[in-house]
Design a protein around this motif. Structure first.
Motif, PDB file in Angstrom:
ATOM      1  N   LEU A 273      25.247  13.168  -1.211  1.00 23.67           N
ATOM      2  CA  LEU A 273      26.314  14.165  -1.046  1.00 23.67           C
ATOM      3  C   LEU A 273      27.620  13.598  -1.584  1.00 23.67           C
ATOM      4  O   LEU A 273      27.874  12.390  -1.459  1.00 23.67           O
ATOM      5  CB  LEU A 273      26.492  14.494   0.444  1.00 23.67           C
TER       6      LEU A 273
ATOM      7  N   ARG B 249      32.476  15.999   0.215  1.00 17.69           N
ATOM      8  CA  ARG B 249      33.592  16.964   0.276  1.00 17.69           C
ATOM      9  C   ARG B 249      33.660  17.665   1.639  1.00 17.69           C
ATOM     10  O   ARG B 249      34.725  18.010   2.098  1.00 17.69           O
ATOM     11  CB  ARG B 249      33.440  18.043  -0.788  1.00 17.69           C
TER      12      ARG B 249
ATOM     13  N   GLY C 229      30.336   6.518  -9.261  1.00 22.20           N
ATOM     14  CA  GLY C 229      31.151   5.834 -10.253  1.00 22.20           C
ATOM     15  C   GLY C 229      30.700   6.176 -11.668  1.00 22.20           C
ATOM     16  O   GLY C 229      30.402   5.264 -12.452  1.00 22.20           O
TER      17      GLY C 229
ATOM     18  N   PHE D 184      28.441  25.150 -10.246  1.00 20.93           N
ATOM     19  CA  PHE D 184      29.782  24.829 -10.759  1.00 20.93           C
ATOM     20  C   PHE D 184      30.094  23.331 -10.710  1.00 20.93           C
ATOM     21  O   PHE D 184      31.173  22.921 -11.120  1.00 20.93           O
ATOM     22  CB  PHE D 184      30.846  25.631  -9.998  1.00 20.93           C
TER      23      PHE D 184
ATOM     24  N   ALA E 169      29.756  20.679 -12.535  1.00 16.13           N
ATOM     25  CA  ALA E 169      29.328  20.364 -13.904  1.00 16.13           C
ATOM     26  C   ALA E 169      29.308  18.866 -14.196  1.00 16.13           C
ATOM     27  O   ALA E 169      28.454  18.384 -14.945  1.00 16.13           O
ATOM     28  CB  ALA E 169      30.252  21.066 -14.898  1.00 16.13           C
TER      29      ALA E 169
ATOM     30  N   ILE F 109      28.751  16.128 -12.200  1.00 13.96           N
ATOM     31  CA  ILE F 109      27.633  15.353 -11.660  1.00 13.96           C
ATOM     32  C   ILE F 109      26.330  15.733 -12.381  1.00 13.96           C
ATOM     33  O   ILE F 109      25.478  14.862 -12.632  1.00 13.96           O
ATOM     34  CB  ILE F 109      27.512  15.512 -10.110  1.00 13.96           C
TER      35      ILE F 109
ATOM     36  N   ASN G 293      26.392  13.921 -15.628  1.00 10.96           N
ATOM     37  CA  ASN G 293      26.170  12.492 -15.382  1.00 10.96           C
ATOM     38  C   ASN G 293      24.699  12.211 -15.084  1.00 10.96           C
ATOM     39  O   ASN G 293      24.145  11.197 -15.530  1.00 10.96           O
ATOM     40  CB  ASN G 293      27.031  12.007 -14.213  1.00 10.96           C
TER      41      ASN G 293
HETATM   42  P1  NAP Z   1      31.583  17.710  -9.845  1.00 10.04           P
HETATM   43  O1  NAP Z   1      32.923  18.154 -10.316  1.00 10.04           O
HETATM   44  O2  NAP Z   1      30.422  17.930 -10.714  1.00 10.04           O
HETATM   45  O3  NAP Z   1      31.605  16.171  -9.447  1.00 10.04           O
HETATM   46  C1  NAP Z   1      32.777  15.378  -9.419  1.00 10.04           C
HETATM   47  C2  NAP Z   1      32.375  13.992  -8.969  1.00 10.04           C
HETATM   48  O4  NAP Z   1      31.984  14.008  -7.591  1.00 10.04           O
HETATM   49  C3  NAP Z   1      31.181  13.439  -9.717  1.00 10.04           C
HETATM   50  O5  NAP Z   1      31.547  12.872 -10.958  1.00 10.04           O
HETATM   51  C4  NAP Z   1      30.639  12.432  -8.720  1.00 10.04           C
HETATM   52  O6  NAP Z   1      31.436  11.267  -8.689  1.00 10.04           O
HETATM   53  C5  NAP Z   1      30.884  13.134  -7.400  1.00 10.04           C
HETATM   54  N1  NAP Z   1      29.732  13.923  -6.954  1.00 10.04           N
HETATM   55  C6  NAP Z   1      29.503  15.253  -7.097  1.00 10.04           C
HETATM   56  N2  NAP Z   1      28.364  15.618  -6.515  1.00 10.04           N
HETATM   57  C7  NAP Z   1      27.831  14.490  -5.988  1.00 10.04           C
HETATM   58  C8  NAP Z   1      26.675  14.223  -5.216  1.00 10.04           C
HETATM   59  N3  NAP Z   1      25.819  15.217  -4.888  1.00 10.04           N
HETATM   60  N4  NAP Z   1      26.463  12.942  -4.836  1.00 10.04           N
HETATM   61  C9  NAP Z   1      27.337  11.951  -5.163  1.00 10.04           C
HETATM   62  N5  NAP Z   1      28.456  12.156  -5.860  1.00 10.04           N
HETATM   63  C10 NAP Z   1      28.707  13.406  -6.263  1.00 10.04           C
HETATM   64  O7  NAP Z   1      31.249  18.381  -8.437  1.00 10.04           O
HETATM   65  P2  NAP Z   1      32.167  19.248  -7.431  1.00 10.04           P
HETATM   66  O8  NAP Z   1      32.355  20.592  -8.027  1.00 10.04           O
HETATM   67  O9  NAP Z   1      33.339  18.406  -7.025  1.00 10.04           O
HETATM   68  O10 NAP Z   1      31.158  19.405  -6.223  1.00 10.04           O
HETATM   69  C11 NAP Z   1      30.923  18.322  -5.338  1.00 10.04           C
HETATM   70  C12 NAP Z   1      29.690  18.614  -4.487  1.00 10.04           C
HETATM   71  O11 NAP Z   1      29.862  19.798  -3.747  1.00 10.04           O
HETATM   72  C13 NAP Z   1      28.427  18.778  -5.337  1.00 10.04           C
HETATM   73  O12 NAP Z   1      27.456  17.911  -4.815  1.00 10.04           O
HETATM   74  C14 NAP Z   1      28.052  20.225  -5.197  1.00 10.04           C
HETATM   75  O13 NAP Z   1      26.650  20.443  -5.111  1.00 10.04           O
HETATM   76  C15 NAP Z   1      28.771  20.670  -3.932  1.00 10.04           C
HETATM   77  N6  NAP Z   1      29.281  22.046  -4.049  1.00 10.04           N
HETATM   78  C16 NAP Z   1      30.120  22.373  -5.078  1.00 10.04           C
HETATM   79  C17 NAP Z   1      30.565  23.666  -5.193  1.00 10.04           C
HETATM   80  C18 NAP Z   1      31.450  24.076  -6.348  1.00 10.04           C
HETATM   81  O14 NAP Z   1      31.778  25.270  -6.416  1.00 10.04           O
HETATM   82  N7  NAP Z   1      31.785  23.188  -7.263  1.00 10.04           N
HETATM   83  C19 NAP Z   1      30.184  24.612  -4.243  1.00 10.04           C
HETATM   84  C20 NAP Z   1      29.333  24.253  -3.205  1.00 10.04           C
HETATM   85  C21 NAP Z   1      28.893  22.958  -3.121  1.00 10.04           C
HETATM   86  P3  NAP Z   1      31.043   9.968  -9.528  1.00 10.04           P
HETATM   87  O15 NAP Z   1      31.332  10.269 -10.959  1.00 10.04           O
HETATM   88  O16 NAP Z   1      31.899   8.897  -8.930  1.00 10.04           O
HETATM   89  O17 NAP Z   1      29.576   9.713  -9.300  1.00 10.04           O
END
Ligand code: NAP
Length: 251
Positions: free
Chosen positions: A34, A37, A54, A78, A80, A82, A85
């Protein structure tokens, strides 16, 4: 740990459902990752790790040291960065990767959707289309709210799981800290109670938050729909059943 090691990149209903479906499986040892967040995430079976890796190198290092054998990217459509990566790190190591991607919503008869690329475009459309004082429902994450500060003449109702930072809020913004699923009745009541004239949504897909789309159709109000980012070219299934089938396949 006796089984093969599976990493689920989580943060969604599908990720939790997959971890639960594999809880009794003797052939997989599951780690769910996870981002961290959500302050109080729901309990999950198996191992749970929290926080970023990282970047690509950090993720590749994690996969190598933990001897992960397969990865399921069950992150939100959304999320994008992770997903990109995961695609890059798995390609580096030659690891099988699957993405669970729930189908996007599509407009039907009677829907009035405005297709936009992001929250900035959504805010620009609202500022040009709605009279001053109109109320808009934002169904977005706390990190996507700041662009609506460019619409000071509009009233906002923000429904978000976690509250955003105070400096990100538009001047007239009511906060509703709520988590789906939502019913058609409750969405209808919300639109009526606040005199909502438009809804801004991300095209998340799925059932849990789809009732707002039917309620908007009924109320004949537009939905400003933020389209999904382009996903990496990873093999995709639409649901947990597809992921279980993939895990049962020999490599
Ligand atoms: P993101 O922009 O794709 O990710 C930003 C950074 O957060 C990634 O580079 C990674 O850091 C870290 N990260 C994201 N998901 C991770 C995971 N499952 N485990 C470990 N590190 C993770 O993602 P985001 O939009 O911030 O979303 C974060 C999380 O919330 C995701 O897991 C996603 O499934 C969940 N979520 C997102 C949304 C949305 O609308 N974006 C809605 C509901 C749930 P590092 O580069 O340091 O590894």
């Amino acid at each position: 740990m006796a089984g093969r090691r599976l990493l689920i990149l989580g943060g969604t209903t599908e990720a939790a459902a997959l971890a639960r479906a594999l809880a009794e499986a003797v052939d997989w040892d599951v780690v769910t990752s996870l981002a961290g967040r959500t302050r109080a995430p729901a309990a999950l079976p198996g191992t749970v790790r929290v926080g970023g890796f990282g970047g690509i190198d950090g993720l590749a290092e994690y996969l190598r040291t933990k001897r992960i054998e397969r990865v399921v990217d069950a992150t939100h459509p959304f999320a994008a960065t992770i997903s990109a990566n995961a695609a890059a790190a798995c390609a580096l190591l030659g690891l099988p990767l699957l993405r669970i991607e729930r189908p996007a919503w599509t407009p039907g008869p009677g829907d009035r959707w405005i297709d936009v690329a992001d929250a900035v475009e959504a805010a620009d459309w609202l500022a040009g289309a709605l009279p001053a004082g109109s109320a808009v429902l934002l169904t977005l994450g706390r990190q996507e709210v700041a662009p609506f500060k460019r619409c000071p003449a509009l009233r906002f109702v923000l429904r978000s799981i976690e509250p955003p930072a105070a400096e990100d809020l538009p001047p007239d913004c009511l906060l509703l800290s709520e988590r789906g699923p939502f019913t058609l009745e409750s969405e209808r009541a919300l639109i009526g109670r606040h005199g909502i004239r438009a809804i801004v949504a991300k095209n998340a897909g799925g059932e849990a938050t789809a009732a707002k789309l039917a309620a908007a159709r009924e109320a004949a109000i537009p939905v400003v729909m933020i389209r999904r980012p382009t996903p990496p070219a990873t093999p995709v299934v639409p649901d947990v059943a597809g992921a279980l089938e993939w895990l049962n396949r020999p490599r």
